[in-house]
Design a protein around this motif. Sequence first.
Motif, PDB file in Angstrom:
ATOM      1  N   GLY A  27     -12.297  -5.022  12.688  1.00 55.00           N
ATOM      2  CA  GLY A  27     -12.720  -4.124  13.758  1.00 55.00           C
ATOM      3  C   GLY A  27     -14.071  -3.528  13.435  1.00 55.00           C
ATOM      4  N   THR A  28     -14.558  -2.676  14.329  1.00 53.19           N
ATOM      5  CA  THR A  28     -15.831  -1.994  14.085  1.00 53.19           C
ATOM      6  C   THR A  28     -15.512  -0.677  13.394  1.00 53.19           C
ATOM      7  N   PHE A  29     -15.682  -0.664  12.086  1.00 53.43           N
ATOM      8  CA  PHE A  29     -15.218   0.442  11.252  1.00 53.43           C
ATOM      9  C   PHE A  29     -15.776   1.781  11.707  1.00 53.43           C
ATOM     10  N   SER A  30     -17.043   1.788  12.090  1.00 57.39           N
ATOM     11  CA  SER A  30     -17.697   3.056  12.423  1.00 57.39           C
ATOM     12  C   SER A  30     -17.174   3.691  13.708  1.00 57.39           C
ATOM     13  N   THR A  31     -16.339   2.990  14.449  1.00 54.12           N
ATOM     14  CA  THR A  31     -15.779   3.560  15.682  1.00 54.12           C
ATOM     15  C   THR A  31     -14.417   4.214  15.456  1.00 54.12           C
ATOM     16  N   TYR A  32     -13.941   4.194  14.227  1.00 52.96           N
ATOM     17  CA  TYR A  32     -12.617   4.736  13.924  1.00 52.96           C
ATOM     18  C   TYR A  32     -12.693   6.032  13.138  1.00 52.96           C
ATOM     19  N   VAL A  33     -11.915   7.007  13.546  1.00 55.56           N
ATOM     20  CA  VAL A  33     -11.598   8.148  12.705  1.00 55.56           C
ATOM     21  C   VAL A  33     -10.652   7.636  11.624  1.00 55.56           C
ATOM     22  N   MET A  34     -10.928   8.000  10.392  1.00 55.50           N
ATOM     23  CA  MET A  34     -10.117   7.532   9.268  1.00 55.50           C
ATOM     24  C   MET A  34      -9.396   8.707   8.620  1.00 55.50           C
ATOM     25  N   ALA A  35      -8.231   8.437   8.077  1.00 52.12           N
ATOM     26  CA  ALA A  35      -7.460   9.512   7.461  1.00 52.12           C
ATOM     27  C   ALA A  35      -6.595   8.960   6.335  1.00 52.12           C
ATOM     28  N   TRP A  36      -6.129   9.906   5.533  1.00 49.57           N
ATOM     29  CA  TRP A  36      -5.161   9.605   4.481  1.00 49.57           C
ATOM     30  C   TRP A  36      -3.914  10.451   4.731  1.00 49.57           C
ATOM     31  N   PHE A  37      -2.776   9.822   4.579  1.00 56.92           N
ATOM     32  CA  PHE A  37      -1.479  10.484   4.592  1.00 56.92           C
ATOM     33  C   PHE A  37      -0.778  10.145   3.284  1.00 56.92           C
ATOM     34  N   ARG A  38       0.281  10.885   2.996  1.00 56.08           N
ATOM     35  CA  ARG A  38       1.076  10.576   1.816  1.00 56.08           C
ATOM     36  C   ARG A  38       2.544  10.808   2.119  1.00 56.08           C
ATOM     37  N   GLN A  39       3.391  10.075   1.383  1.00 53.35           N
ATOM     38  CA  GLN A  39       4.824  10.197   1.582  1.00 53.35           C
ATOM     39  C   GLN A  39       5.536  10.127   0.239  1.00 53.35           C
ATOM     40  N   ALA A  40       6.216  11.208  -0.085  1.00 58.40           N
ATOM     41  CA  ALA A  40       7.026  11.271  -1.303  1.00 58.40           C
ATOM     42  C   ALA A  40       8.438  10.789  -0.974  1.00 58.40           C
ATOM     43  N   THR A  91       2.413  13.552  -6.325  1.00 55.52           N
ATOM     44  CA  THR A  91       3.031  12.235  -6.467  1.00 55.52           C
ATOM     45  C   THR A  91       3.575  11.752  -5.137  1.00 55.52           C
ATOM     46  N   ALA A  92       3.133  10.567  -4.715  1.00 55.86           N
ATOM     47  CA  ALA A  92       3.535  10.012  -3.425  1.00 55.86           C
ATOM     48  C   ALA A  92       2.898   8.637  -3.262  1.00 55.86           C
ATOM     49  N   VAL A  93       3.328   7.946  -2.226  1.00 51.60           N
ATOM     50  CA  VAL A  93       2.595   6.767  -1.771  1.00 51.60           C
ATOM     51  C   VAL A  93       1.537   7.263  -0.794  1.00 51.60           C
ATOM     52  N   TYR A  94       0.301   6.856  -1.016  1.00 56.30           N
ATOM     53  CA  TYR A  94      -0.817   7.297  -0.192  1.00 56.30           C
ATOM     54  C   TYR A  94      -1.206   6.165   0.757  1.00 56.30           C
ATOM     55  N   TYR A  95      -1.329   6.526   2.035  1.00 58.34           N
ATOM     56  CA  TYR A  95      -1.630   5.565   3.084  1.00 58.34           C
ATOM     57  C   TYR A  95      -2.969   5.876   3.737  1.00 58.34           C
ATOM     58  N   CYS A  96      -3.721   4.829   3.988  1.00 53.53           N
ATOM     59  CA  CYS A  96      -4.950   4.898   4.760  1.00 53.53           C
ATOM     60  C   CYS A  96      -4.615   4.547   6.205  1.00 53.53           C
ATOM     61  N   THR A  97      -5.257   5.214   7.150  1.00 47.62           N
ATOM     62  CA  THR A  97      -4.946   4.970   8.543  1.00 47.62           C
ATOM     63  C   THR A  97      -6.180   5.161   9.417  1.00 47.62           C
ATOM     64  N   ALA A  98      -6.152   4.573  10.606  1.00 48.22           N
ATOM     65  CA  ALA A  98      -7.310   4.594  11.500  1.00 48.22           C
ATOM     66  C   ALA A  98      -6.890   4.837  12.945  1.00 48.22           C
ATOM     67  N   LYS A  99      -7.748   5.558  13.662  1.00 48.75           N
ATOM     68  CA  LYS A  99      -7.542   5.782  15.099  1.00 48.75           C
ATOM     69  C   LYS A  99      -8.900   5.897  15.760  1.00 48.75           C
ATOM     70  N   GLN A 100      -8.936   5.733  17.088  1.00 52.36           N
ATOM     71  CA  GLN A 100     -10.227   5.755  17.769  1.00 52.36           C
ATOM     72  C   GLN A 100     -10.532   7.079  18.452  1.00 52.36           C
ATOM     73  N   THR A 101      -9.532   7.963  18.587  1.00 46.77           N
ATOM     74  CA  THR A 101      -9.799   9.249  19.223  1.00 46.77           C
ATOM     75  C   THR A 101      -9.794  10.341  18.163  1.00 46.77           C
ATOM     76  N   PRO A 102     -10.604  11.381  18.339  1.00 48.21           N
ATOM     77  CA  PRO A 102     -10.737  12.426  17.321  1.00 48.21           C
ATOM     78  C   PRO A 102      -9.709  13.536  17.408  1.00 48.21           C
ATOM     79  N   THR A 103      -8.768  13.436  18.338  1.00 50.66           N
ATOM     80  CA  THR A 103      -7.765  14.486  18.493  1.00 50.66           C
ATOM     81  C   THR A 103      -6.481  14.119  17.768  1.00 50.66           C
ATOM     82  N   GLY A 104      -5.690  15.133  17.457  1.00 52.99           N
ATOM     83  CA  GLY A 104      -4.391  14.891  16.827  1.00 52.99           C
ATOM     84  C   GLY A 104      -4.483  14.236  15.475  1.00 52.99           C
ATOM     85  N   VAL A 105      -5.464  14.580  14.665  1.00 51.65           N
ATOM     86  CA  VAL A 105      -5.686  13.869  13.404  1.00 51.65           C
ATOM     87  C   VAL A 105      -4.580  14.127  12.387  1.00 51.65           C
ATOM     88  N   GLU A 106      -3.794  15.185  12.563  1.00 52.75           N
ATOM     89  CA  GLU A 106      -2.729  15.485  11.615  1.00 52.75           C
ATOM     90  C   GLU A 106      -1.398  14.837  11.992  1.00 52.75           C
TER      91      GLU A 106
END
Length: 124
Positions: A27-40, A91-106
Motif C-alpha cells: 500500500g501507500t505507507f504515507s497515507t496510513y495512520v500507524m499505531a502500536w497495540f499490545r496484548q498480555a 510484557t505483552a505481544v506488541y502489534y503494529c496496525t494501520a488505518k486511513q482515517t485519523p479518528t478513533g486511534v485508540e
Amino acid sequence: QVQLVESGGGLVQPGGSLRLSCGASGGTFSTYVMAWFRQAPGKERDFVGAISRSGARTHYADSVKGRFTISRDNAKNTVYLQMNSLKPEDTAVYYCTAKQTPTGVEVPAEYDYWGQGTQVTVSS
C-alpha cells in the motif's frame, strides 16, 4: 491490501530498552495512520501509541507516556516503537496496525490491517 511485519521483540531486564520495527508493503505507507497495540495473556488488546501520516503528531497511552516513542520513516515504509525504562507490566505481544482515517486511534476495531505481533518480555 497492506502487509505489516513486526520485529525487534525479545527478553529484556526491567529498566532496559527495546526498539520495535514494523515494515509495511502492499500500500501507500504515507497515507496510513500507524499505531502500536499490545496484548498480555488473558487481557484485552490495549492501545500503546499512534502517529499521524506525516509523523508530525503522536499520541500515547498514559501508561507509556514519557517512556515510549513512536516514529516513522515514510521513505522506508517503516514505523518504530522505542521503549525505554521497561517494566514487567510492559510484557505483552506488541502489534503494529494501520488505518486511513485519523479518528478513533485508540480503538482496535477502527484499524484495517494488523501485523502478526512480536513478543516483548520484561523480566529479571
